[in-house]
Design a protein around this motif. Structure first.
Motif, mmCIF file in Angstrom:
data_model
loop_
_atom_site.group_PDB
_atom_site.id
_atom_site.type_symbol
_atom_site.label_atom_id
_atom_site.label_comp_id
_atom_site.label_asym_id
_atom_site.label_seq_id
_atom_site.Cartn_x
_atom_site.Cartn_y
_atom_site.Cartn_z
ATOM 1 N N ALA B 3 33.108 28.279 40.484
ATOM 2 C CA ALA B 3 33.031 29.734 40.617
ATOM 3 C C ALA B 3 34.390 30.357 40.296
ATOM 4 O O ALA B 3 35.433 29.801 40.645
ATOM 5 N N ARG B 4 34.355 31.493 39.609
ATOM 6 C CA ARG B 4 35.586 32.232 39.301
ATOM 7 C C ARG B 4 35.654 33.458 40.225
ATOM 8 O O ARG B 4 34.782 34.322 40.170
ATOM 9 N N ILE B 5 36.655 33.475 41.066
ATOM 10 C CA ILE B 5 36.788 34.590 42.006
ATOM 11 C C ILE B 5 38.049 35.386 41.669
ATOM 12 O O ILE B 5 39.165 34.856 41.711
ATOM 13 N N GLY B 6 37.861 36.652 41.324
ATOM 14 C CA GLY B 6 38.973 37.512 40.938
ATOM 15 C C GLY B 6 39.733 38.022 42.159
ATOM 16 O O GLY B 6 39.137 38.315 43.200
ATOM 17 N N VAL B 7 41.046 38.110 42.033
ATOM 18 C CA VAL B 7 41.889 38.683 43.081
ATOM 19 C C VAL B 7 42.671 39.830 42.443
ATOM 20 O O VAL B 7 43.425 39.628 41.488
ATOM 21 N N VAL B 8 42.481 41.030 42.974
ATOM 22 C CA VAL B 8 43.037 42.224 42.336
ATOM 23 C C VAL B 8 44.445 42.512 42.845
ATOM 24 O O VAL B 8 44.704 42.453 44.050
ATOM 25 N N THR B 9 45.335 42.830 41.926
ATOM 26 C CA THR B 9 46.690 43.264 42.281
ATOM 27 C C THR B 9 46.865 44.735 41.903
ATOM 28 O O THR B 9 46.767 45.099 40.738
ATOM 29 N N PRO B 30 40.743 30.813 41.239
ATOM 30 C CA PRO B 30 41.207 32.194 41.381
ATOM 31 C C PRO B 30 41.595 32.790 40.025
ATOM 32 O O PRO B 30 42.225 32.113 39.209
ATOM 33 N N VAL B 31 41.213 34.033 39.799
ATOM 34 C CA VAL B 31 41.511 34.723 38.542
ATOM 35 C C VAL B 31 42.246 36.017 38.887
ATOM 36 O O VAL B 31 41.729 36.844 39.634
ATOM 37 N N SER B 32 43.463 36.173 38.345
ATOM 38 C CA SER B 32 44.229 37.390 38.636
ATOM 39 C C SER B 32 43.666 38.576 37.872
ATOM 40 O O SER B 32 43.481 38.504 36.657
ATOM 41 N N LEU B 33 43.398 39.661 38.587
ATOM 42 C CA LEU B 33 42.955 40.905 37.961
ATOM 43 C C LEU B 33 44.020 41.958 38.227
ATOM 44 O O LEU B 33 44.548 42.033 39.344
ATOM 45 N N PHE B 34 44.346 42.750 37.218
ATOM 46 C CA PHE B 34 45.435 43.722 37.341
ATOM 47 C C PHE B 34 44.880 45.144 37.308
ATOM 48 O O PHE B 34 44.002 45.450 36.495
ATOM 49 N N HIS B 35 45.401 45.973 38.181
ATOM 50 C CA HIS B 35 44.844 47.317 38.367
ATOM 51 C C HIS B 35 44.757 48.130 37.077
ATOM 52 O O HIS B 35 43.855 48.929 36.899
ATOM 53 N N ALA B 36 45.712 47.902 36.162
ATOM 54 C CA ALA B 36 45.794 48.760 34.982
ATOM 55 C C ALA B 36 44.858 48.321 33.859
ATOM 56 O O ALA B 36 44.682 49.050 32.885
ATOM 57 N N GLU B 37 44.275 47.124 33.991
ATOM 58 C CA GLU B 37 43.396 46.614 32.933
ATOM 59 C C GLU B 37 41.944 46.641 33.405
ATOM 60 O O GLU B 37 41.583 45.908 34.318
ATOM 61 N N PRO B 38 41.127 47.465 32.783
ATOM 62 C CA PRO B 38 39.731 47.574 33.226
ATOM 63 C C PRO B 38 38.885 46.397 32.725
ATOM 64 O O PRO B 38 37.903 46.580 32.024
#
Lengths: 83, 234
Positions: B3-9, B30-38
């Motif tokens: 499973a790929r679980i995104g963590v938002v910064t 864990p997959v890093s998600l960044f606030h500025a990239e939709p």
């Protein structure tokens, strides 16, 4: 340049912990004339040029949708401040 | 399949690395998600971690609502994707109206940092399915704006629909209405809570337990629950 002033206050039924803390501190400095304090927010929105009805309506919309959270706060006033 | 679980910064997020670590220890990627990239990068679930996004300016979580990625998260949550909001992440979920109510300053105004006992009230959500209803767990709590408030009608509705997911046990640390520590949406895929399960996932770094000091790992079950939910509903 004109300024629109928005006042936001915690809803009356919501306990205001900051206001309560200020209220408790005032008598310690000798200000014992006040029965209570509630603390809110003041926003000053500056506008280039004239504040039209449309601009004022947008300010009201911003106040209701972003500057306040209707779950915990009321928009008390949205008014043009005369310089 | 892992499973790929995104963590938002967001700017000001503090616990994203701990949340990513919890995801990894639970067995997911864990997959890093960044606030500025939709871009949700094909993740299967999302964690909104704790911290002070945008410095808590305006209201805690209020500005993150307008980050480019947030609209994508709201759409995914409405489509059934498991989304967990921890602390500031919970505040963001209320600001985007995925969960009802709001958080205000702790009743006593103090910042609280302690190991907190919670009762799992709803063990049917995507993030709690591996707990048992009524189970007590211990996870760290650390916040200043942790007092959960909603109007009486909303609170009654949450109670009636079993949507109070967690309640404080022993001591209500912040004045939250009806001792509520966390809630879920009706579907059970969106869960938010003030305490921090991601800080109780590894022996030696968690809360004190009866077994040993710092040995508590009660929070890991949030993340294994999400993985088992994804396996059950691929």
């Amino acid at each position: 340049m004109a300024t629109i002033v928005v006042h936001v206050m915690p809803k009356p039924e919501i306990l205001d912990p900051q206001g309560k803390a200020v209220g408790a501190a005032l008598p310690r400095l000798g200000f014992d004339q006040f029965a209570g304090v509630r603390q809110g927010k003041r926003f000053e929105l500056t506008v280039d040029g004239e504040v039209t009805d449309e601009v004022l309506a947008k300010a009201r919309e911003a106040a209701e949708t972003m500057l306040s959270n209707p779950v915990i706060e009321d928009v008390v006033s949205v008014a043009i401040e005369e310089n | 399949m892992t499973a790929r679980i995104g963590v938002v910064t967001f700017p000001g997020t503090l616990d994203d690395r701990d949340a990513a670590r919890a995801v990894r220890l639970a067995g997911a990627e864990p997959v890093s998600l960044f606030h500025a990239e939709p871009d949700l990068k094909d993740v299967d679930a999302i964690v909104l971690p704790g911290g002070f996004s945008y410095g808590d300016y305006l209201r805690a979580g209020a500005i993150s609502r307008f980050s480019p990625i947030t609209e994508k998260i709201v759409d995914a949550a409405n489509g059934g994707m498991p989304v967990l909001g921890i602390c500031n992440g919970f505040q963001v979920l209320t600001e985007v109206h995925l969960l009802p109510g709001s958080m205000i300053k702790n009743e006593h105004l103090h910042f609280i940092c302690r190991d907190q006992t919670l009762r799992v009230e709803n063990a049917d959500t995507d993030w709690t399915r591996e707990y048992e209803a009524g189970q007590d767990i211990i996870v760290p709590l650390k916040n200043q704006d942790g007092q959960y408030v909603a109007d009486e009608h909303t609170l009654d509705e949450l109670e009636a629909e079993g949507r109070v997911a967690f309640r404080y046990v022993g001591w209500n640390p912040n004045g939250s209405r009806r001792d509520i520590a966390g809630i879920t949406n009706a579907r059970g895929n969106v869960v938010g809570l003030m305490p921090h399960p991601e800080h109780a996932v590894e022996r030696g770094f968690g809360p004190d337990s009866t077994e040993d000091g710092r040995a508590g790992t009660d929070g890991l079950t949030f993340f294994t629950s999400a993985i088992s939910s994804l396996l059950a509903n691929p």
